[in-house]
Design an enzyme around this catalytic site. Structure first.
Site, PDB file in Angstrom:
ATOM      1  N   ASP A  96      24.561  -4.222  44.164  1.00  0.00           N
ATOM      2  CA  ASP A  96      24.581  -4.706  45.650  1.00  0.00           C
ATOM      3  C   ASP A  96      24.824  -3.602  46.426  1.00  0.00           C
ATOM      4  O   ASP A  96      25.271  -3.739  47.520  1.00  0.00           O
ATOM      5  CB  ASP A  96      25.411  -5.984  45.609  1.00  0.00           C
ATOM      6  N   ASP A 244      34.720 -16.417  37.505  1.00  0.00           N
ATOM      7  CA  ASP A 244      35.230 -16.457  36.264  1.00  0.00           C
ATOM      8  C   ASP A 244      36.176 -17.794  35.671  1.00  0.00           C
ATOM      9  O   ASP A 244      35.845 -18.316  34.912  1.00  0.00           O
ATOM     10  CB  ASP A 244      35.754 -15.322  35.802  1.00  0.00           C
TER      11      ASP A 244
END
Length: 691
Positions: A96, A244
């Site tokens: 990105d 996560d």
């Protein structure tokens, strides 16, 4: 001692915070006991054979990157060196980036694709969802039955895939997490503090949870997920900053198992800049509270989740609450001391808490460190000292993160910059990505100054015993604030986009020197420091002239309560009167006669007069002792009234106005610094484009 007014309220808050803190601390020691070496478990785990070549599954390795020019090649090289069949390993570089990292990664990917690797350079139109969004996008084209994830600062060993995949023989094994190593652990005291903190997390908390089948979290990198587990749990979601942890809990509530390997280490680079470390800590703290708000109720209400997992999930998700609680206790403690709340004389509760702090704080942690590291425990013990300072100082940053999450404030996923620093002595100062200090640093400076003043409060209130308890976190605030500023005032490279070609050119800031800062701009930072010193001086002067006299008066009134003769009592009362203002009432919110200084003087004058009259009586007279005891009670009551008045002096309208003006001026100077820096950068950019 009977206390009235806000003192009692502060005292109760102080004790509640102490008990809550002790609860979290005791849980750490519980996990330390649970993490003891389990031979039978270790034998069973080591008996799992490595998968034969023909049975190796297809794996997708995802590398989420954003502006990582200094570590991108190191990571991709390490991944492509892994001992795994090329036809069964897909590598996704989820890039990105919006700087020249894009071109660097493109060339590296082309290089390895030419060598026969199944590697793709995945670009998105925008950074929506940040890391979670990138992982989610990668899942659309992932070929593997398993997903291995590595952040940019990690260096996976060549045996990683083969070693971990053996543990997925259980079809319900959802993910396997490895311990993090630290390639630059000894770079500075700050990296040593971070290293021992992470090691304690992995070798105590994660190991204990894995052995006890308690819910544990995936740490975002250096692990492998089963693809079907990710999909079954709802995939990567972007509603928190710790995607996560979010996915870990959702997967385990679905019945998936997980494992932590404490004996297999994946090296990584620790942040070497204080502002980068603070950004990382901020993200972890805020994200944990976000997950608590999102999932904690579901975990607690889930009927199939064991009670122990529910309790540990609550503690794990909410543990960052300890940071604002610590700051609240740090603020309250000197107030209690200034009100003569001698904790070691009050009752058993505060004395017990202080004893627990001493035994279960540094002492207990050192015992755990000794058990975990054995021969190397002294070195780790020294690192724990650095962690003590770092942890105290970082609590301001993490408290802001906690309140950000509690109030639902949305914020960008701000990555932790990496500079490719491995060896001690390597320099990052002339590299890009170095972060400036933020407004949080101003709060750290405030707490540092408050701590310095609090040390004087402890000494002047005859509570020097507690000085170390105030000094240790104060050093931490100074340490973090100093490094935040020092690590910001560094020469950094400038990324300049040419209007003619559109190319990004990286140049050193130093050669672009024709634009000189004015004398006023150069004086901005010294002005801030001078104003901070001025504020500290005014605060000390205010304490010495307003609060310290009342504490002295309180001391003489305490002596008056033990006077054996009327004359002795009168002498102590006169001494106390000399320190009490003639008039005024510091309680400006619902004031009462109890704290009116003029009335207090009248009461003391009456007490002196009664003492004179009582002196004419014989000590054996029937009313003598009763009158003396009555005056003792009167001295105690006046002393309590002074204690009630003291907190209001701290928050008097004048002090509030001065504090607001003081902070306002500093913020104005910071704004001026930012404005000057922006103008300077624009001038440099214009000069560079012209050349």
């Amino acid at each position: 001692m009977v206390m009235y007014g806000p003192g009692t309220f502060l005292y109760v808050i102080f004790l509640v915070i102490a008990w809550v803190t002790m609860f979290y601390t005791l849980n750490f020691y519980y996990l330390a006991i649970q993490s003891r070496h389990n031979e039978s478990h270790e034998r069973r785990r080591r008996q799992v054979p490595e998968l034969p070549l023909a049975m190796l599954p297809t794996v997708t390795v995802q590398l989420p990157l954003y502006n990582e020019k200094y570590v991108a090649r190191r990571l991709i090289d390490a991944v492509c060196r892994m001992d795994y069949p090329k036809n069964k390993m897909q590598v996704q570089v989820l890039d990105d980036s919006d700087d020249d990292t894009v071109d660097l990664i493109r060339s590296i990917v082309d290089e390895y694709r030419f060598k026969g690797f199944d590697i793709v350079h995945v670009r998105r139109a925008d950074r929506s969802g940040y890391k979670a969004g990138a992982l989610k996008a990668g899942m659309k084209t992932a070929k593997g039955e398993f997903i291995a994830i590595f952040d940019a600062d990690f260096i996976p060993p060549s045996s990683f895939l083969k070693h971990l995949l053996r543990y997925f023989s259980d079809p319900k094994m959802g993910f396997v997490q490895c311990k993090w190593g630290h390639v630059n652990e000894d770079y500075s005291t700050m990296t040593q503090a971070q290293a021992v903190s992470l090691d304690l997390h992995f070798l105590v908390e994660q190991k204990a949870k894995s052995l006890s089948r308690i819910f544990l979290n995936f740490n975002g990198t250096a692990g492998i997920w089963r693809t079907s587990c990710i999909n079954d749990a709802g995939g990567w979601q972007t509603s928190t900053l710790v995607e996560d942890m979010d996915l870990s809990y959702r997967a385990q509530m679905k019945g998936w198992k997980c494992m932590f390997l404490d004996d297999y280490v994946v090296d990584a680079e620790l942040p070497v800049q204080m502002n980068a470390a603070k950004r990382q800590q901020f993200r972890w703290a805020k994200g944990s509270i976000q997950v608590a708000l999102k999932l904690l109720a579901d975990v607690v209400a889930h009927r199939k989740v064991p009670v122990e997992s529910k309790v540990q999930s609550f503690i794990h998700m909410t543990r960052h609450i300890a940071h604002p609680l610590f700051l609240a206790q740090f603020l309250i403690f000197p107030m209690l001391l200034s009100m003569d709340y001698r904790l070691y004389e009050s009752n058993w509760a505060p004395l017990f808490v202080l004893a627990m702090y001493a035994a279960l704080g540094p002492g207990g942690y050192l015992v755990v460190i000794n058990k975990v590291w054995k021969k190397d425990w002294k070195h780790k013990g020294m690192q724990f000292l650095f962690l003590h300072f770092f942890g105290a100082g970082i609590s301001v940053n993490n408290s802001v993160a906690v309140f950000d999450a509690l109030f639902g404030r949305k914020s960008e996923f701000l990555r932790t910059p990496k500079f490719g620093i491995v060896k001690k002595g390597e320099d990052w100062r002339n590299k890009e990505y170095a972060l400036p200090f933020t407004k949080t640093t101003l709060l750290e400076i405030f707490f540092a100054l408050y701590g310095c003043i609090s040390i004087f409060v402890a000494i002047f209130s005859n509570n020097a015993l507690f000085t170390p308890l105030i000094a240790m976190p104060t050093i931490g605030f100074i340490y973090v604030a100093y490094l935040s500023i020092a690590h910001s005032q560094l020469g950094k490279k400038k990324r300049i986009k040419s209007e003619k070609t559109g190319a990004v050119v990286v140049q050193q800031a130093a050669p672009l020197a024709p634009v000189q800062r004015t004398a006023g701009q150069r004086l901005l930072l010294p002005s801030v420091l001078a104003f901070l010193v001025l504020g500290a001086g005014v605060a000390y002067y205010g304490y010495y002239t307003s609060i310290y006299p009342l504490q002295e008066a309180s001391g003489f009134l305490a002596r008056a309560q033990t006077a054996q003769t009327p004359q002795q009592l009168a002498d102590y009362v006169r001494l106390a009167q000399g320190f009490i203002p003639e008039s005024g009432n510091p309680v400006w919110v619902f004031p009462t006669y109890r704290t009116d200084f003029e009335i207090i003087h009248m009461q003391l004058d009456s007490m002196v007069a009664r003492s004179g009259a009582l002196s004419s009586l014989s000590p054996h007279d029937e009313g003598y002792n009763a009158a003396l005891l009555d005056m003792h009670s009167g001295a105690l009551e006046i002393q309590a009234n002074l204690h009630e008045a003291i907190p209001y002096i701290y928050v008097s309208p004048q002090n509030i106005a001065f504090g607001a003006a003081w902070v306002g001026v500093i913020l104005s100077v910071f704004a001026a610094m930012k404005h000057a820096r922006t103008r300077h950068q624009r001038a440099e950019t214009a000069s560079a484009v012209q050349t």
